[in-house]
Design a protein around this motif. Sequence first.
Motif, PDB file in Angstrom:
ATOM      1  N   ALA A   1     -32.376 -47.421 -19.996  1.00 41.82           N
ATOM      2  CA  ALA A   1     -31.148 -46.829 -19.462  1.00 41.82           C
ATOM      3  C   ALA A   1     -30.098 -47.912 -19.303  1.00 41.82           C
ATOM      4  CB  ALA A   1     -31.439 -46.160 -18.118  1.00 41.82           C
ATOM      5  N   PRO A   2     -28.819 -47.529 -19.199  1.00 40.68           N
ATOM      6  CA  PRO A   2     -27.758 -48.538 -19.068  1.00 40.68           C
ATOM      7  C   PRO A   2     -28.000 -49.454 -17.882  1.00 40.68           C
ATOM      8  CG  PRO A   2     -26.823 -46.374 -19.488  1.00 40.68           C
ATOM      9  CD  PRO A   2     -28.279 -46.155 -19.217  1.00 40.68           C
ATOM     10  N   ILE A   3     -27.559 -50.686 -18.062  1.00 41.42           N
ATOM     11  CA  ILE A   3     -27.685 -51.667 -16.993  1.00 41.42           C
ATOM     12  C   ILE A   3     -26.450 -52.561 -17.024  1.00 41.42           C
ATOM     13  CG2 ILE A   3     -28.948 -53.308 -18.447  1.00 41.42           C
ATOM     14  CD1 ILE A   3     -30.573 -54.093 -15.977  1.00 41.42           C
ATOM     15  N   VAL A   4     -25.949 -52.913 -15.858  1.00 43.02           N
ATOM     16  CA  VAL A   4     -24.790 -53.800 -15.737  1.00 43.02           C
ATOM     17  C   VAL A   4     -25.224 -55.015 -14.943  1.00 43.02           C
ATOM     18  CG1 VAL A   4     -22.439 -54.077 -14.893  1.00 43.02           C
ATOM     19  CG2 VAL A   4     -23.170 -51.871 -15.847  1.00 43.02           C
TER      20      VAL A   4
ATOM     21  N   SER B   1     -28.569 -49.092 -31.711  1.00 41.43           N
ATOM     22  CA  SER B   1     -28.134 -47.741 -32.057  1.00 41.43           C
ATOM     23  C   SER B   1     -27.004 -47.242 -31.159  1.00 41.43           C
ATOM     24  CB  SER B   1     -29.316 -46.778 -31.955  1.00 41.43           C
ATOM     25  OG  SER B   1     -29.756 -46.694 -30.603  1.00 41.43           O
ATOM     26  N   GLY B   2     -26.785 -47.930 -30.029  1.00 39.79           N
ATOM     27  CA  GLY B   2     -25.795 -47.462 -29.069  1.00 39.79           C
ATOM     28  C   GLY B   2     -26.305 -46.354 -28.175  1.00 39.79           C
ATOM     29  N   LYS B   3     -27.570 -45.951 -28.328  1.00 36.92           N
ATOM     30  CA  LYS B   3     -28.150 -44.863 -27.543  1.00 36.92           C
ATOM     31  C   LYS B   3     -29.116 -45.411 -26.492  1.00 36.92           C
ATOM     32  CE  LYS B   3     -28.018 -41.737 -31.548  1.00 36.92           C
ATOM     33  NZ  LYS B   3     -28.839 -40.892 -32.459  1.00 36.92           N
ATOM     34  N   PHE B   4     -29.459 -44.551 -25.533  1.00 41.70           N
ATOM     35  CA  PHE B   4     -30.451 -44.878 -24.517  1.00 41.70           C
ATOM     36  C   PHE B   4     -31.530 -43.801 -24.548  1.00 41.70           C
ATOM     37  CE2 PHE B   4     -26.307 -46.439 -23.172  1.00 41.70           C
ATOM     38  CZ  PHE B   4     -26.568 -47.795 -23.032  1.00 41.70           C
ATOM     39  N   TYR B   5     -32.792 -44.212 -24.332  1.00 41.07           N
ATOM     40  CA  TYR B   5     -33.907 -43.309 -24.599  1.00 41.07           C
ATOM     41  C   TYR B   5     -34.755 -42.980 -23.374  1.00 41.07           C
ATOM     42  CZ  TYR B   5     -32.633 -44.428 -29.369  1.00 41.07           C
ATOM     43  OH  TYR B   5     -31.930 -44.592 -30.545  1.00 41.07           O
ATOM     44  N   GLY B   6     -34.338 -43.414 -22.202  1.00 41.18           N
ATOM     45  CA  GLY B   6     -35.055 -43.068 -20.989  1.00 41.18           C
ATOM     46  C   GLY B   6     -36.405 -43.759 -20.896  1.00 41.18           C
TER      47      GLY B   6
END
Length: 814
Positions: free
Chosen positions: A499-502, A518-523
């Motif tokens: 998941a996104p992370i900052v 890929s620019g996607k997130f897969y959970g």
Amino acid sequence: MAGASLWGLAGLYLYLSPNLPEADTLREVKLQTPMRVFSQDGLLIGQFGEQKRSPLRFDQIPQGFIDALLSAEDDQFFKHSGIDPGGLLRAVSELVLTGEKGSGGSTLTMQVARNYFLSLERTFLRKFNEILLALEIERALTKEEIFELYVNRVFLGHRAYGFEAAAQTYYGRSLWELSLAQQAMLAGIPKAPSRNNPLSNPEKGKARRDWILGRMARLGKLDETQLAEARAEPVTAEYHGLQVQVDADYVAEMVRQEMVDRFGQGAYNDGYVVHTTVDSTLQLAARDALLGGLRTYDARHGWRGPERRLPPPLPLPTPIDESNSEIQEAQEAVAIPEELFDQWQDALRNMPVIADLDPAIVTRISEQGAELLHKNGSMITLAWEGDLEQVRRYLSENSRTARPETIADVLAVGDLVRVTSAGDGSWKLAQVPRAQAALVALDPSDGAIRSLVGGMGFELSKFNRVTQAKRQPGSNFKPFLYAAALESGVTAATLINDAPIVLDNLASDEIWRPENDSGKFYGPTRLRNALTFSRNLVSIRVLQRLGVDRFTDYLDQIGFDTSNMARNLTLALGTHAYTPMDIVSGYAMLANGGYRVEPYLINRIEDARGDIIWQSRPALACQDCDRLREVDSIDADQPLRMEDILNETSTETVNEAPQVMDPRITYIVTSMLQDAIQRGTGRRARVLERQDIAGKTGTTNGPRDAWFSGYNRNLVTTTWVGFDDYSLLGKREFGGTAALPIWIDFMREAAGPTLTPAPMPSGVTRLRIDAKTGERVTGSPKGSMLEYFLEEHLPPSAADGGSSIATDELKGLF
């Protein structure tokens, strides 16, 4: 008078003899013989040294040549005691009376004395020293030893010293392979090496040869038929340069540097013979794969135009409409002045052939194609249809022009371009790729380098990218992060959130928002899938919870240099720069069960006499050492023996490599990397139709670097593609598109027969889990799969509430 002369000579002897060198030292003399470098299978890779020399033993010298040389220089050699009194009287009297050298008088033994101990000054004292030394040499050495010394030392023109080197220089063959006429030609060179050699003056060389053949007949060494046949043979000598048999310039340079480090400047002239670990067949496959991969990459990005634009023969008319054929017709009618044609030929002579890409100059264009002057002086043709019509020009790393409408959109008269043979007699337009690449393959059992290509072409750049280019490996480094995580209790079934992370804790104090390619997130993602599909966010979270210090400690443990490593979370994405040699050494540990082997290139070194003066003793990855120590005949406290590994009976001790990784972890990581090939980022390699290979892609930001490293138990190979100036490769370029095809082409030839699966180490358990949750299940329910675990880190079971010792330890980690 005679008595006075006798007393004078005796006094001269007493005066000179104490200062003469010992003839016995000739047995220890070191001829200035170049260093030669060979592949593992005995093919020449390179030669270093100013003088060409290949010493021969007496029993290697053909009898016909012996007869020819003695007929020319000293037909009484095997009978006299070092001097020819009659010839000497003539020579000495001429020196005394005229002060100049007249007729000969020197025997072969005297020439050996002069060549090895004395100067070439023409004085009476030097001649007398020569006589005394000849007598001493005859006392100390056999005739055969003296003959060897002469044959291997004498200068014979064109930097050739000794007759074997001369045979190779003038005829490209060994002395024993030459005809009698050719042997006689060589035997005539010592009288005047610069004038009588068959290249500088073939007429004089032939005259000297025929005189020698005639003298051989008078001495009874030839009959009339043999004499006539030999004299009728034409002069066939031509210059033969160094006949390198294996294209491995980067390997040869590595050997040269190591030899100079060991032996200083003597490495060039002391006759060392270096046998490397490189396999000639694998080296050829590596070079072809690398060049083919770079050309394929280059073709995807367009043609950059001619390397140079030389002046055309005449000014071209100003075009009114470029879509018509006026330009072509004008150029068709242009005649090339002889002076300009000569300038073009000079330009081509100064252009090297780079990686089989030949330079050529466009001399004429038409609607059908182009005619070009090739570097070798011949005229060749490039066809419009099927070749030039498909050329699209480079605009940027991400774009090209449309296809050309006319040939004038591609070429003009005077363009200097590159061409390559299509293999069917036709030629294709080409160019030297700007991108560079590297490939290195090791035997993981001991680190022996089997093939190494450090770049597109040594003649283009001597920078060895395998050993000198430190580049970010990107995801190619992730297997070592995952190995550290497995050792810490994470399993291949552990779920980690993709998941996104900052992050804002980098050394630069910048906000970092990493993404997957890929620019996607897969959970939630199992660790196996995270490595198989190279999920960046999972890797960052693994390192975040594992801890940077814990990870770098693990890297230190397994042998990676971490001294200049920026200790932050970007390490999860392979941001610390390593050379391809560093990376392939790491993958060798995954291939051999966790042993740290050091790459090595030199197998053994021989001196000029063929004696082995150094033999490699690499540390071996000995996976069976513990088993073999259990054999009753082997003392567990004693060093293991080489043949104990091969057949459990030998007496030579084995140098064991340190085991720095848990073999159970390398087994599990390898199974994950096999998945990366069968269904992940390396799936292009499925074309090899093998189940025994494992590997991982790597792509860095930009992208600027593309990697692939892969292996089976017999061979581990790393490939890298990028630009030396860190230019971008292009937005559609990845490790799987730029580097992996090179690896595939190489391993297709190099990997050998498919290997049976490695046995599962003790301490590894295979259990069925739920593919979504990673939890242990019973039976074989739908959506379940088998997974490997360390027996002390088993997965939780849904039946017991999803808890286990390992899970409790990891609570809150992900």
